[in-house]
Design a protein around this motif. Structure first.
Motif, PDB file in Angstrom:
ATOM      1  N   LEU A  62      -3.013  21.175   7.305  1.00  0.00           N
ATOM      2  CA  LEU A  62      -2.590  21.267   9.007  1.00  0.00           C
ATOM      3  C   LEU A  62      -2.742  20.308   9.570  1.00  0.00           C
ATOM      4  CD1 LEU A  62      -3.531  24.671   8.759  1.00  0.00           C
ATOM      5  CD2 LEU A  62      -1.806  24.324   7.836  1.00  0.00           C
ATOM      6  N   THR A  63      -2.018  20.014  10.256  1.00  0.00           N
ATOM      7  CA  THR A  63      -1.985  19.467  11.724  1.00  0.00           C
ATOM      8  C   THR A  63      -3.385  20.093  12.714  1.00  0.00           C
ATOM      9  OG1 THR A  63      -0.610  19.776  12.364  1.00  0.00           O
ATOM     10  CG2 THR A  63      -0.521  18.426  11.355  1.00  0.00           C
ATOM     11  N   ASP A  64      -3.641  19.542  13.887  1.00  0.00           N
ATOM     12  CA  ASP A  64      -4.636  19.684  14.730  1.00  0.00           C
ATOM     13  C   ASP A  64      -3.667  21.429  15.994  1.00  0.00           C
ATOM     14  OD1 ASP A  64      -6.539  18.599  13.950  1.00  0.00           O
ATOM     15  OD2 ASP A  64      -6.199  16.969  16.325  1.00  0.00           O
ATOM     16  N   ASP A  65      -2.537  20.876  15.664  1.00  0.00           N
ATOM     17  CA  ASP A  65      -2.012  21.917  16.439  1.00  0.00           C
ATOM     18  C   ASP A  65      -1.852  23.597  15.572  1.00  0.00           C
ATOM     19  OD1 ASP A  65       0.030  22.494  18.315  1.00  0.00           O
ATOM     20  OD2 ASP A  65       1.434  22.406  16.906  1.00  0.00           O
ATOM     21  N   GLU A  66      -1.561  22.383  14.491  1.00  0.00           N
ATOM     22  CA  GLU A  66      -0.884  23.719  13.080  1.00  0.00           C
ATOM     23  C   GLU A  66      -2.287  25.128  13.302  1.00  0.00           C
ATOM     24  OE1 GLU A  66       2.415  22.009  10.935  1.00  0.00           O
ATOM     25  OE2 GLU A  66       0.585  21.841   9.803  1.00  0.00           O
ATOM     26  N   ARG A  67      -3.680  24.180  13.357  1.00  0.00           N
ATOM     27  CA  ARG A  67      -4.614  25.050  13.239  1.00  0.00           C
ATOM     28  C   ARG A  67      -4.696  25.803  14.212  1.00  0.00           C
ATOM     29  NH1 ARG A  67      -9.439  21.252  14.408  1.00  0.00           N
ATOM     30  NH2 ARG A  67      -8.668  21.234  16.298  1.00  0.00           N
ATOM     31  N   ASP A  68      -4.567  24.884  15.641  1.00  0.00           N
ATOM     32  CA  ASP A  68      -4.833  25.672  17.048  1.00  0.00           C
ATOM     33  C   ASP A  68      -4.376  26.904  16.564  1.00  0.00           C
ATOM     34  OD1 ASP A  68      -6.332  23.813  17.224  1.00  0.00           O
ATOM     35  OD2 ASP A  68      -5.971  22.510  18.435  1.00  0.00           O
ATOM     36  N   ARG A  69      -3.046  27.226  16.402  1.00  0.00           N
ATOM     37  CA  ARG A  69      -1.826  28.141  16.561  1.00  0.00           C
ATOM     38  C   ARG A  69      -2.381  29.037  15.505  1.00  0.00           C
ATOM     39  NH1 ARG A  69       3.094  26.714  14.772  1.00  0.00           N
ATOM     40  NH2 ARG A  69       3.005  24.955  15.007  1.00  0.00           N
ATOM     41  N   LEU A  70      -2.573  28.684  13.853  1.00  0.00           N
ATOM     42  CA  LEU A  70      -3.780  30.139  13.531  1.00  0.00           C
ATOM     43  C   LEU A  70      -4.344  30.510  13.443  1.00  0.00           C
ATOM     44  CD1 LEU A  70      -3.504  30.779  10.574  1.00  0.00           C
ATOM     45  CD2 LEU A  70      -4.350  29.027   9.285  1.00  0.00           C
ATOM     46  N   THR A  71      -5.294  29.837  14.201  1.00  0.00           N
ATOM     47  CA  THR A  71      -6.761  30.492  14.900  1.00  0.00           C
ATOM     48  C   THR A  71      -6.573  31.383  16.088  1.00  0.00           C
ATOM     49  OG1 THR A  71      -7.511  28.614  15.456  1.00  0.00           O
ATOM     50  CG2 THR A  71      -8.204  28.300  13.078  1.00  0.00           C
ATOM     51  N   GLY A 125     -10.218  34.285   5.809  1.00  0.00           N
ATOM     52  CA  GLY A 125     -10.621  32.795   6.158  1.00  0.00           C
ATOM     53  C   GLY A 125     -11.431  32.564   8.021  1.00  0.00           C
ATOM     54  N   ILE A 126      -9.831  33.613   8.216  1.00  0.00           N
ATOM     55  CA  ILE A 126     -10.350  32.949  10.181  1.00  0.00           C
ATOM     56  C   ILE A 126     -11.233  34.691  10.310  1.00  0.00           C
ATOM     57  CG2 ILE A 126      -9.056  33.157  11.915  1.00  0.00           C
ATOM     58  CD1 ILE A 126      -8.556  30.535  10.491  1.00  0.00           C
ATOM     59  N   GLU A 127     -12.015  34.171  10.968  1.00  0.00           N
ATOM     60  CA  GLU A 127     -12.928  35.267  11.717  1.00  0.00           C
ATOM     61  C   GLU A 127     -12.392  35.944  12.838  1.00  0.00           C
ATOM     62  OE1 GLU A 127     -15.975  35.997  10.101  1.00  0.00           O
ATOM     63  OE2 GLU A 127     -15.240  34.516   8.711  1.00  0.00           O
ATOM     64  N   ASP A 128     -13.282  36.691  13.150  1.00  0.00           N
ATOM     65  CA  ASP A 128     -12.866  37.443  14.929  1.00  0.00           C
ATOM     66  C   ASP A 128     -12.158  37.003  15.518  1.00  0.00           C
ATOM     67  OD1 ASP A 128     -11.985  39.556  13.398  1.00  0.00           O
ATOM     68  OD2 ASP A 128     -13.865  41.367  13.657  1.00  0.00           O
ATOM     69  N   ASP A 129     -13.327  36.183  15.877  1.00  0.00           N
ATOM     70  CA  ASP A 129     -13.244  35.024  16.969  1.00  0.00           C
ATOM     71  C   ASP A 129     -12.423  33.477  16.318  1.00  0.00           C
ATOM     72  OD1 ASP A 129     -14.710  33.708  15.202  1.00  0.00           O
ATOM     73  OD2 ASP A 129     -16.630  33.719  16.626  1.00  0.00           O
ATOM     74  N   GLY A 130     -11.976  34.027  15.390  1.00  0.00           N
ATOM     75  CA  GLY A 130     -11.464  32.895  15.856  1.00  0.00           C
ATOM     76  C   GLY A 130     -11.690  31.121  14.800  1.00  0.00           C
ATOM     77  N   SER A 131     -12.789  31.764  14.675  1.00  0.00           N
ATOM     78  CA  SER A 131     -13.610  30.476  14.060  1.00  0.00           C
ATOM     79  C   SER A 131     -12.881  30.141  12.608  1.00  0.00           C
ATOM     80  CB  SER A 131     -15.078  30.761  13.340  1.00  0.00           C
ATOM     81  OG  SER A 131     -15.517  30.706  15.081  1.00  0.00           O
ATOM     82  N   TRP A 132     -12.716  29.185  11.647  1.00  0.00           N
ATOM     83  CA  TRP A 132     -12.354  28.683  10.290  1.00  0.00           C
ATOM     84  C   TRP A 132     -13.212  29.323   9.346  1.00  0.00           C
ATOM     85  CZ3 TRP A 132      -7.330  25.928   9.185  1.00  0.00           C
ATOM     86  CH2 TRP A 132      -6.802  25.980   7.451  1.00  0.00           C
ATOM     87  N   ILE A 133     -13.657  29.479   8.298  1.00  0.00           N
ATOM     88  CA  ILE A 133     -14.457  29.731   7.438  1.00  0.00           C
ATOM     89  C   ILE A 133     -13.909  29.987   6.629  1.00  0.00           C
ATOM     90  CG2 ILE A 133     -16.838  30.818   7.167  1.00  0.00           C
ATOM     91  CD1 ILE A 133     -17.835  31.126   9.806  1.00  0.00           C
ATOM     92  N   GLY A 134     -13.491  28.891   5.963  1.00  0.00           N
ATOM     93  CA  GLY A 134     -12.806  29.820   4.866  1.00  0.00           C
ATOM     94  C   GLY A 134     -13.371  29.344   3.089  1.00  0.00           C
TER      95      GLY A 134
END
Length: 445
Positions: free
Chosen positions: A5-14, A52-61
């Motif tokens: 993912l790009t930065d933008d794609e990651r931000d939109r997902l999380t 792999g996405i926490e409730d607070d939006g953290s990415w921990i896969g």
């Protein structure tokens, strides 16, 4: 499939909020606890489940793809093959792999391994039981309300005029009650079914309330607000055979009374009768009779809407409905086709016939949409929504109209095209011209 993912794609997902079509879970979750979300998405309108996405939006896969094998295998046990896709997502600055499961609406009822059934409501997965579960089964086409037993004497259908006429018309000749029992329209306990009642009772609405058709005429091209309602809505009841033909005829009468603008002035609209007949027949025969509501026909100045209770069943969607076949009420569909001059003459081809009829007259294709537990088919007969009529209506309501305003309300961008329409309206006496050049306006005579 693995994607970086790009930065933008990651931000939109999380940063995406949970909603009817999206849910997220921690990578630490036990696979069995995903059953609620998988079942809910499969039973409703599909969606995406990010693990792999926490409730607070953290990415921990997951550390590696193999660590997610139990997740993928569990999804394959809950969801049918072909109705989900697994993607593995990574990002250069994030830890681990996120598993994204994309789920389509399943044709059958989707349960967890423990047998529980869920649907997606708002941002939560809600269990369904009892009547709600039966409604879901009907929506999926697993069961049909046409087999529901009703409590009244079977002689009311076996001795009805419609049933006697029908039994005299079929080969070989058979006694009405014997025929009804043989076809399962009177069950083993001696009770008439919903299908038998709808086909042969002289007034099925006595036992199946709101199993008719309601017709409304709205004098507007906008929304169906009460202030635009022309007269009292009409109700068409009776057995399905009579109901279909009566509703089609009354709707055609109303549509034919709406004037349109032609080169020779205001005329009655020409409308393909096959289109309305086939779409209304389809709405009546394939609706969910377990939903206590009528089929609604709303006639506007620029379209007709046929609103039928019940979602499209099983694997049928608005996108594939012309190619796929699934009868929610197979007994009704089969037997009404044995009537003299059946309304569903080409079984399974009704909507295709309607689409071809519209195309033959160079009209817009019907639009099929699902809203909650309903299907709405919109027939936009362009002759009623012609630019000429829209322009005349605007001039009537506002006193006058110019080229710029006409382009805006008709959606026609070409100034020259609008100019030709104005010339036609002036030549036929529908409008008169005022002013000159760019100050020209048109009003009613």
């Amino acid at each position: 499939m693995t994607s970086v993912l790009t930065d933008d794609e990651r931000d939109r997902l999380t940063g995406r909020d949970e909603d009817p079509f999206f849910d997220r879970k921690s990578s630490r979750i036990q696979p069995a606890k995903l059953g609620r979300s998988l079942s809910a998405f499969g039973n409703t309108d599909g969606g995406e489940l990010a693990i792999g996405i926490e409730d607070d939006g953290s990415w921990i896969g997951f550390e590696k793809i193999e660590d997610a094998n139990d997740i993928v295998n569990f999804a394959a046990q809950v969801l049918p093959p072909g109705y989900f896709q697994v993607d593995f997502l990574t990002h250069p600055n994030e830890t681990g792999i996120v598993v994204l499961i994309s789920i389509r609406r399943t044709p059958g009822v989707c349960a967890t391994l423990s047998g529980e059934v869920f649907v997606r409501r708002a941002a939560s997965s809600t269990p369904v039981k009892g009547e709600d579960l039966e409604a879901l089964k009907r929506a999926k086409g697993v069961v049909s309300y046409e087999n529901q037993a009703l409590l009244f004497p079977p002689i009311e259908i076996s001795n009805s005029e419609k049933c006697l006429e029908f039994c005299l018309s079929i080969v070989p000749l058979v006694e009405p009650e014997r025929f009804l029992r043989k076809q399962g329209l009177i069950n083993r306990e001696g009770n008439p079914t919903a299908a038998g009642t709808l086909l042969f009772h002289e007034e099925p609405q006595i036992y199946l309330a709101k199993s008719g058709v309601k017709i409304y005429r709205y004098k507007t091209t906008g929304q169906p607000e009460r202030k635009y309602l022309d007269g009292v809505p009409e109700t068409v009841d009776g057995c399905l055979y009579d109901q279909i033909f009566s509703a089609v005829e009354r709707t055609r009468q109303i549509v034919d009374s709406i004037p349109i603008m032609t080169g020779g002035g205001m005329k009655k609209v020409e409308y393909p009768p096959e289109a309305l007949h086939e779409i209304l027949t389809n709405a009546v025969l394939h609706r969910d009779y377990g939903i206590n509501d009528d089929v609604h026909i709303r006639i506007f100045d620029n379209r007709v809407e046929v609103d039928s209770p019940g979602r499209l069943p099983a694997h049928v969607t608005p996108q594939n409905i012309l190619d796929e076949r699934f009868a929610r009420n197979p007994t009704i569909v089969r037997l009404i086709n044995r009537f003299p001059d059946p309304p569903n003459m080409d079984v399974g081809e009704g909507l295709n016939t309607a689409f071809r009829a519209m195309e033959a007259l160079r009209l817009q294709r019907p639009e099929i949409r699902e809203f909650g537990d309903r299907v709405v088919v919109t027939i936009r007969h362009e002759t009623l929504a012609s630019p000429e009529q829209v322009i005349v209506e605007y001039a009537t309501e506002n006193g006058s109209i110019n080229n710029s305003e006409a382009r805006k309300i008709t959606g026609i961008e070409q100034e020259r095209t609008i100019r030709r329409i104005f010339e036609n309206l002036v030549s036929t006496g529908e409008l008169v011209r005022e002013g000159a050049a760019r100050g020209t306006r048109y009003r009613l005579p």
